[in-house]
Design an enzyme around this catalytic site. Structure first.
Site, mmCIF file in Angstrom:
data_model
loop_
_atom_site.group_PDB
_atom_site.id
_atom_site.type_symbol
_atom_site.label_atom_id
_atom_site.label_comp_id
_atom_site.label_asym_id
_atom_site.label_seq_id
_atom_site.Cartn_x
_atom_site.Cartn_y
_atom_site.Cartn_z
ATOM 1 N N LYS A 65 0.812 -1.231 0.000
ATOM 2 C CA LYS A 65 0.000 0.000 0.000
ATOM 3 C C LYS A 65 0.842 1.277 0.000
ATOM 4 O O LYS A 65 0.406 2.310 -0.496
ATOM 5 C CB LYS A 65 -0.958 0.004 1.200
ATOM 6 C CG LYS A 65 -2.108 -0.991 1.054
ATOM 7 C CD LYS A 65 -3.106 -0.851 2.181
ATOM 8 C CE LYS A 65 -4.212 -1.883 2.067
ATOM 9 N NZ LYS A 65 -5.208 -1.749 3.130
ATOM 10 N N GLY A 129 -0.987 2.121 9.623
ATOM 11 C CA GLY A 129 -1.528 2.426 8.304
ATOM 12 C C GLY A 129 -3.045 2.443 8.273
ATOM 13 O O GLY A 129 -3.658 3.357 7.705
ATOM 14 N N THR A 152 2.676 3.380 21.080
ATOM 15 C CA THR A 152 3.726 4.373 20.854
ATOM 16 C C THR A 152 3.032 5.727 20.692
ATOM 17 O O THR A 152 2.493 6.033 19.624
ATOM 18 C CB THR A 152 4.523 4.021 19.575
ATOM 19 O OG1 THR A 152 4.869 2.635 19.633
ATOM 20 C CG2 THR A 152 5.766 4.869 19.430
ATOM 21 N N MET A 216 -11.321 -3.947 12.995
ATOM 22 C CA MET A 216 -11.071 -3.992 11.546
ATOM 23 C C MET A 216 -10.796 -5.413 11.067
ATOM 24 O O MET A 216 -10.877 -5.688 9.882
ATOM 25 C CB MET A 216 -9.889 -3.103 11.190
ATOM 26 C CG MET A 216 -10.208 -1.637 11.291
ATOM 27 S SD MET A 216 -8.983 -0.699 10.397
ATOM 28 C CE MET A 216 -9.465 0.952 10.841
ATOM 29 N N TYR A 218 -11.543 -9.522 10.753
ATOM 30 C CA TYR A 218 -12.746 -10.350 10.694
ATOM 31 C C TYR A 218 -12.328 -11.809 10.645
ATOM 32 O O TYR A 218 -11.183 -12.129 10.340
ATOM 33 C CB TYR A 218 -13.597 -9.986 9.468
ATOM 34 C CG TYR A 218 -12.819 -10.016 8.172
ATOM 35 C CD1 TYR A 218 -12.246 -8.851 7.661
ATOM 36 C CD2 TYR A 218 -12.617 -11.208 7.487
ATOM 37 C CE1 TYR A 218 -11.508 -8.876 6.497
ATOM 38 C CE2 TYR A 218 -11.875 -11.237 6.306
ATOM 39 C CZ TYR A 218 -11.321 -10.068 5.822
ATOM 40 O OH TYR A 218 -10.589 -10.106 4.666
HETATM 41 P P1 NDP Z 1 0.402 -1.448 11.161
HETATM 42 O O1 NDP Z 1 1.474 -2.468 11.336
HETATM 43 O O2 NDP Z 1 0.635 -0.284 10.264
HETATM 44 O O3 NDP Z 1 0.033 -0.831 12.609
HETATM 45 C C1 NDP Z 1 -0.172 -1.655 13.687
HETATM 46 C C2 NDP Z 1 -0.797 -0.867 14.845
HETATM 47 O O4 NDP Z 1 -1.181 -1.808 15.860
HETATM 48 C C3 NDP Z 1 0.151 0.126 15.512
HETATM 49 O O5 NDP Z 1 -0.597 1.219 15.951
HETATM 50 C C4 NDP Z 1 0.704 -0.691 16.685
HETATM 51 O O6 NDP Z 1 1.152 0.101 17.752
HETATM 52 C C5 NDP Z 1 -0.524 -1.457 17.087
HETATM 53 N N1 NDP Z 1 -0.274 -2.718 17.820
HETATM 54 C C6 NDP Z 1 0.275 -3.853 17.352
HETATM 55 N N2 NDP Z 1 0.263 -4.831 18.284
HETATM 56 C C7 NDP Z 1 -0.300 -4.274 19.390
HETATM 57 C C8 NDP Z 1 -0.595 -4.767 20.707
HETATM 58 N N3 NDP Z 1 -0.315 -6.023 21.055
HETATM 59 N N4 NDP Z 1 -1.199 -3.928 21.577
HETATM 60 C C9 NDP Z 1 -1.499 -2.659 21.223
HETATM 61 N N5 NDP Z 1 -1.247 -2.131 20.002
HETATM 62 C C10 NDP Z 1 -0.654 -2.940 19.091
HETATM 63 O O7 NDP Z 1 -0.886 -2.297 10.742
HETATM 64 P P2 NDP Z 1 -2.146 -1.770 9.880
HETATM 65 O O8 NDP Z 1 -2.535 -0.459 10.441
HETATM 66 O O9 NDP Z 1 -1.858 -1.866 8.443
HETATM 67 O O10 NDP Z 1 -3.281 -2.877 10.153
HETATM 68 C C11 NDP Z 1 -4.009 -2.956 11.380
HETATM 69 C C12 NDP Z 1 -5.185 -3.937 11.249
HETATM 70 O O11 NDP Z 1 -6.201 -3.469 10.377
HETATM 71 C C13 NDP Z 1 -4.792 -5.317 10.703
HETATM 72 O O12 NDP Z 1 -5.380 -6.290 11.551
HETATM 73 C C14 NDP Z 1 -5.418 -5.366 9.309
HETATM 74 O O13 NDP Z 1 -5.736 -6.686 8.935
HETATM 75 C C15 NDP Z 1 -6.656 -4.508 9.522
HETATM 76 N N6 NDP Z 1 -7.221 -3.912 8.250
HETATM 77 C C16 NDP Z 1 -8.502 -4.264 7.885
HETATM 78 C C17 NDP Z 1 -9.101 -3.736 6.719
HETATM 79 C C18 NDP Z 1 -10.520 -4.161 6.334
HETATM 80 O O14 NDP Z 1 -10.959 -3.889 5.193
HETATM 81 N N7 NDP Z 1 -11.293 -4.772 7.214
HETATM 82 C C19 NDP Z 1 -8.370 -2.783 5.856
HETATM 83 C C20 NDP Z 1 -7.045 -2.446 6.358
HETATM 84 C C21 NDP Z 1 -6.511 -3.014 7.501
HETATM 85 P P3 NDP Z 1 2.647 0.718 17.781
HETATM 86 O O15 NDP Z 1 2.620 1.910 16.876
HETATM 87 O O16 NDP Z 1 2.865 1.066 19.199
HETATM 88 O O17 NDP Z 1 3.556 -0.386 17.293
#
Ligand code: NDP
Length: 272
Positions: A65, A129, A152, A216, A218
C-alpha cells in the site's frame, strides 16, 4: 472483457475477486477480476505488466500500500491524507492512486450498523496504516471528539498534528492507553493486535451499554477485542463490512456504478 485485479503477497486468502464478481453480476457490468501474487521486490513491474495486458484498475493489499503511493502519478485527497493507496485506476492521464479503506469503514458504521458519527465521541485504537487511513473520513462526519490512543504515543501525536486543523478546535487528541478518559460512543480497534489474539490494553470503562465496538479484523469467531467489548455491554461489528464497502467504493470509482452491498456481505458472512 475489462480487466481488474488485486495485488498482494500473500494473496491466496483474498476475498476481493468474489466480492467484485458479485458486484459485476448485480450491476450487469462485464469485467474480470483476479488475484495476482506480486513478488515482494516486484510490485511496480507486476503493475506495469498488468497495464500492458490491458488492465484498467487494481486493488492493492499488504505489503504494497505504501509502494503504490510512489507508483501513482496522481493521488486523491484521501489517499494523500492516508499516505497509503489501496486502489489504482489506470487512466489516459496515468496511474491514479486512491484509498477507499476509510470510506469503507465509515459506510459500514453509518449505513450498515446505523450508528451516526456526527456529534459522537470516537476512540481510535492504533496509529498504523489502517488508523491513518480512517482519520479523514471520520472527521468529515464531524464527531464531537476523536481520541487516538496508541502504544507508541508519538505516532498518535503525529497523526493529531496532521489532522488537527480539519477536526476543529480540540476535537482530535492523542494519548497512551493509560490516559484514555471517559466512555465512547464508538471504539474502533485499528491495531494489528487481533492478528496475534492479543487485546490492546484498553480499560473496560471506555464502553457503556450501546457503545459500538468495531474491529477492523474479521474471521469465523469474534476477536479477543470484540469478546472483551461484548462482556462490557457494547454492540459488536467486525471488519467484514468494511472490506465489502471499500470494494464497493473502488468498483464505483472504476465503473461509475454504486453496487448494493447487503447481500454480498451476507453471503460472505455465511462462508466464514
Ligand atoms: P500497522 O502495522 O501499520 O500498525 C499496527 C498498529 O497496531 C500500531 O498502531 C501498533 O502500535 C498497534 N499494535 C500492534 N500490536 C499491538 C498490541 N499487542 N497492543 C497494542 N497495540 C498494538 O498495521 P495496519 O494499520 O496496516 O493494520 C491494522 C489492522 O487493520 C490489521 O489487523 C489489518 O488486517 C486490519 N485492516 C482491515 C481492513 C478491512 O478492510 N477490514 C483494511 C485495512 C486493515 P505501535 O505503533 O505502538 O507499534
Amino acid at each position: 472483457m475489462d480487466r481488474y485485479c488485486v495485488f498482494g503477497n500473500p494473496i491466496a486468502h483474498s476475498k476481493s475477486p468474489e466480492i467484485h464478481a458479485a458486484f459485476a453480476a448485480q450491476t450487469g457490468q462485464e469485467l474480470t477480476y483476479e488475484k495476482r501474487l506480486a513478488p515482494v521486490d516486484g510490485f511496480a513491474a507486476a503493475v506495469q505488466a498488468f497495464i500492458a495486458e490491458g488492465g484498467l484498475g487494481a486493488n492493492v493489499t499488504v505489503p504494497f500500500k505504501l509502494e503504490a503511493v510512489k507508483l501513482a502519478q496522481a493521488l486523491t485527497i484521501r489517499a494523500r491524507a492516508a499516505g497509503a493507496v489501496n486502489t489504482l485506476h489506470f487512466t489516459e492521464d496515468g496511474i491514479v492512486g486512491d484509498n477507499t479503506d476509510g470510506a469503507g469503514l465509515v459506510a459500514d458504521i453509518v449505513n450498515n450498523a446505523g450508528v451516526p458519527i456526527t456529534g459522537k465521541r470516537v476512540l481510535l485504537l492504533g496509529a498504523g496504516g489502517a488508523a491513518r487511513g480512517v482519520v479523514l473520513p471520520i472527521l468529515e462526519h464531524r464527531p464531537a471528539q476523536l481520541v487516538i490512543a496508541n502504544r507508541t504515543v508519538a505516532t498518535a501525536e503525529a497523526l493529531v498534528e496532521q489532522f488537527a486543523a480539519l477536526g476543529g478546535e480540540g476535537v482530535v487528541s492523542a494519548c497512551g492507553y493509560g490516559e484514555i478518559e471517559g466512555a465512547f460512543d464508538i471504539v474502533i480497534n485499528a491495531t494489528s493486535a487481533s492478528l496475534s489474539a492479543e487485546l490492546p490494553p484498553v480499560s473496560a470503562s471506555v464502553f457503556v451499554p450501546g457503545s459500538l465496538a468495531f474491529d477492523m479484523m474479521y474471521g469465523a469467531s469474534p476477536t479477543v477485542f470484540l469478546q472483551f467489548a461484548g462482556q462490557h455491554g457494547a454492540r459488536l461489528r467486525d471488519g467484514l463490512g468494511m472490506l465489502v464497502e471499500q470494494a464497493a467504493e473502488a468498483f464505483s470509482l472504476w465503473r461509475g456504478v454504486q453496487p448494493a452491498t447487503a447481500d454480498v456481505l451476507q453471503s460472505l458472512r455465511a462462508k466464514l
